[in-house]
Write an enzyme that holds these catalytic residues in place. Structure first.
Site, PDB file in Angstrom:
ATOM      1  N   SER A 177       0.896  -1.049  -0.001  1.00 37.15           N
ATOM      2  CA  SER A 177      -0.211  -0.084   0.123  1.00 37.15           C
ATOM      3  C   SER A 177       0.996   1.066  -0.085  1.00 37.15           C
ATOM      4  CB  SER A 177      -1.073  -0.014   1.249  1.00 37.15           C
ATOM      5  OG  SER A 177      -1.722  -0.665   0.752  1.00 37.15           O
ATOM      6  N   SER A 190     -13.539   1.937   3.229  1.00 30.09           N
ATOM      7  CA  SER A 190     -12.508   1.208   1.643  1.00 30.09           C
ATOM      8  C   SER A 190     -11.331   2.127   1.659  1.00 30.09           C
ATOM      9  CB  SER A 190     -13.234   0.641   0.707  1.00 30.09           C
ATOM     10  OG  SER A 190     -11.642   0.808  -0.360  1.00 30.09           O
ATOM     11  N   ASP A 193      -6.973  -8.269   4.624  1.00 27.81           N
ATOM     12  CA  ASP A 193      -6.180  -8.560   3.588  1.00 27.81           C
ATOM     13  C   ASP A 193      -5.582 -10.254   4.573  1.00 27.81           C
ATOM     14  OD1 ASP A 193      -6.593  -6.938   1.860  1.00 27.81           O
ATOM     15  OD2 ASP A 193      -4.594  -6.462   1.769  1.00 27.81           O
ATOM     16  N   LYS A 232     -12.849  -9.427  -2.918  1.00 23.38           N
ATOM     17  CA  LYS A 232     -10.978  -9.888  -3.388  1.00 23.38           C
ATOM     18  C   LYS A 232     -10.389  -9.936  -4.467  1.00 23.38           C
ATOM     19  CE  LYS A 232     -10.645  -6.778   0.398  1.00 23.38           C
ATOM     20  NZ  LYS A 232     -10.490  -5.071   0.338  1.00 23.38           N
ATOM     21  N   ARG A 283     -12.832 -14.714  -1.100  1.00 15.44           N
ATOM     22  CA  ARG A 283     -11.552 -14.982  -0.698  1.00 15.44           C
ATOM     23  C   ARG A 283     -13.021 -16.072   0.656  1.00 15.44           C
ATOM     24  NH1 ARG A 283      -7.746 -10.564  -0.144  1.00 15.44           N
ATOM     25  NH2 ARG A 283      -6.130 -10.639  -1.858  1.00 15.44           N
TER      26      ARG A 283
HETATM   27  C1  S3P Z   1      -5.804  -0.898   0.050  1.00 14.90           C
HETATM   28  C2  S3P Z   1      -7.220  -1.094   0.582  1.00 14.90           C
HETATM   29  C3  S3P Z   1      -7.613  -2.447   0.946  1.00 14.90           C
HETATM   30  C4  S3P Z   1      -6.935  -3.493   0.971  1.00 14.90           C
HETATM   31  C5  S3P Z   1      -5.894  -3.420  -0.559  1.00 14.90           C
HETATM   32  C6  S3P Z   1      -4.977  -2.819  -0.649  1.00 14.90           C
HETATM   33  C7  S3P Z   1      -4.519  -0.179  -0.370  1.00 14.90           C
HETATM   34  O1  S3P Z   1      -8.808  -2.381  -0.027  1.00 14.90           O
HETATM   35  O2  S3P Z   1      -7.258  -4.713   0.453  1.00 14.90           O
HETATM   36  O3  S3P Z   1      -4.833  -4.557  -0.798  1.00 14.90           O
HETATM   37  O4  S3P Z   1      -3.695   0.296  -0.098  1.00 14.90           O
HETATM   38  O5  S3P Z   1      -5.639   0.961   0.264  1.00 14.90           O
HETATM   39  P1  S3P Z   1      -9.905  -1.851   0.514  1.00 14.90           P
HETATM   40  O6  S3P Z   1      -9.849  -0.728  -0.151  1.00 14.90           O
HETATM   41  O7  S3P Z   1     -11.075  -2.510  -1.009  1.00 14.90           O
HETATM   42  O8  S3P Z   1     -10.425  -2.004   1.364  1.00 14.90           O
END
Ligand code: S3P
Length: 424
Positions: free
Chosen positions: A6, A151, A304, A331, A335
């Site tokens: 991220s 999110s 995750d 996802k 999952r």
């Molecule tokens: C992420 C946010 C999450 C996560 C993804 C990375 C990010 O997704 O599952 O692997 O870097 O902002 P969501 O925003 O869909 O929850």
């Protein structure tokens, strides 16, 4: 641990928007992050690899992204897609986003909706999916947006669009999600404030059209990658593992809280700050785990990590109940159903519910494994399913075979070599 995925995405994007030269060290060189790097290059930034995890980026400045000459191939990466859609939405350019079979099934309506309110024109395929074209608005319109789903990608898409939008863009987050965008934007000199209400609601305000200053960024290790090794050490008898450089941002650390409540021995050593984020080394020892009911309020801080948690639960004493996990169905794969099928194939007792799994653990007895079933686990282009089931294989009689390990390279290219090195 390799760099946080991220944070690596955000580092490349913000460096590419700062005027001048930035340096990044510890960047995750997984396929997802490389897709972001290629997209920023296609929009005018210089993004160069100098050495292992060492990158140099020369940014174009907020407002100066160039029109990409070809569709942007996002591969398997939802984060690249949703965040870059935000960036394009407020620039006077048009970009088409494409992706692999997994990404092409994932919902983009959640970002199309707020970005359209900011005046971007977005044409998506059926059901709000890829391929999709964003025609940015110039000027875009600032909005106040209350997140309907927890999110970080949606939050970040709106904030990134807000960077080149006159006035104040506001995101209201009823349930906190990972806050790397807020931390990093502030570090680059953006005018951003976060107000936390008495009920925990976070209101993030960003003043648009202010420049970003180039930075030197150290990317901390990824707790989502560490998760597989934490669980491996907990479930394999005799293990004691030191995992160095694990990011422990509280918005990411839910798995450790739950595993400790299950009786997992996880010690933190050498706490420090890396790139504005808390980091420590972890010492993890084999532990007799017991099943727990996981508080759904913890879900965003370990979103995750559920595939890895399900493996730990399959080896625990008693029943683990998870709920409130509808987001897991959208996802890289569904999952809930994919992990239920995978663990069942390996001999675990799993009940799939609408919004979670209920797992009856073995009490430390190894799982049977997949060999006698005569077929491998189906990973559905999902790196985290492949890695979780590889870990399950360590605590099985026959071993676990997975059908496709290639997706592991999206987030953790060194995984197989590291696991192999530990188990020899
Ligand atoms: C992420 C946010 C999450 C996560 C993804 C990375 C990010 O997704 O599952 O692997 O870097 O902002 P969501 O925003 O869909 O929850």
């Amino acid at each position: 641990m390799p760099g946080d995925k991220s944070i690596s995405h955000r580092a490349i994007m913000l460096c590419a928007l700062a005027v001048g030269e930035s340096r990044i060290s510890g960047l995750l060189e997984g396929e997802d992050v490389l897709a972001t790097a290629a997209a920023m290059r296609a929009m005018g930034a210089t993004v160069e690899r100098l050495g292992d995890g060492e990158w140099r980026v020369c940014g174009v400045g907020v407002g100066s992204l160039l029109q990409p000459q070809a569709p942007l191939d996002m591969g398997n990466s939802g984060t690249s897609t949703r965040l870059l859609m935000g960036l394009v939405a407020s620039h006077p350019i048009e970009a088409t986003f494409t992706g692999d079979a997994s990404l092409s099934k994932r919902p983009m309506g959640r970002v199309v909706e707020p970005l359209s309110k900011m005046s971007a024109a977005i044409e998506s395929s059926d059901g709000g999916r890829l391929p999709l074209t964003v025609r940015g608005a110039s000027p875009a319109v600032p909005i106040t947006y209350r997140l309907p789903v927890a999110s970080a990608q949606v939050k970040s898409a709106v904030l990134l669009a807000g960077l080149n939008t006159p006035g104040i863009t506001t995101v209201i987050e009823p349930v906190p999600t990972r806050d790397h965008s807020e931390r990093m934007l502030a570090g680059f000199g953006a005018e951003l404030s976060v107000e936390v209400g008495t009920d925990g609601t976070r209101t993030i305000r960003l003043v648009g059209e202010t420049g970003l200053k180039p930075q030197e960024i150290d990317v901390p290790g990824d707790p989502s990658s560490a998760a597989f090794f934490i669980v491996a050490a907990l479930i394999v008898p005799g293990s004691e593992l030191v995992i160095e450089n694990v990011g422990l941002n509280p918005t990411r650390a839910g798995l450790i809280t739950v595993l400790r409540a299950m009786g997992g021995s996880i010690e933190e050593l050498n706490p420090r700050q890396v790139g504005g984020e808390p980091v420590a080394d972890l010492v993890v020892r084999h532990s007799a785990l017991k099943g727990v009911e996981v508080d759904p309020a913890l879900a965003p801080s370990m979103i995750d990590e559920f595939p890895a948690l399900f493996v730990a639960a399959a080896l625990a004493q008693g029943r683990t109940v998870t709920s409130g996990l509808d987001e897991l169905r959208v996802k890289e794969s569904d999952r809930l159903s994919v992990m239920a099928a995978a663990l069942t194939l390996a001999g675990a007792r799993v009940e799939e519910r609408e919004d979670g799994l209920v797992i009856e653990g073995t009490g430390g007895e190894p799982l049977e494994g997949t060999r006698s079933s005569g077929r491998p686990v189906a990973t559905h282009l999902d790196h985290r399913i492949a890695m979780s089931m590889a870990v399950a294989g360590l605590a099985s009689r026959q071993g676990v075979e997975v059908d496709d390990t290639r997706p592991i390279a999206t987030s953790f290219p060194a995984f197989e070599a590291m696991l192999d090195g530990l188990t020899r």
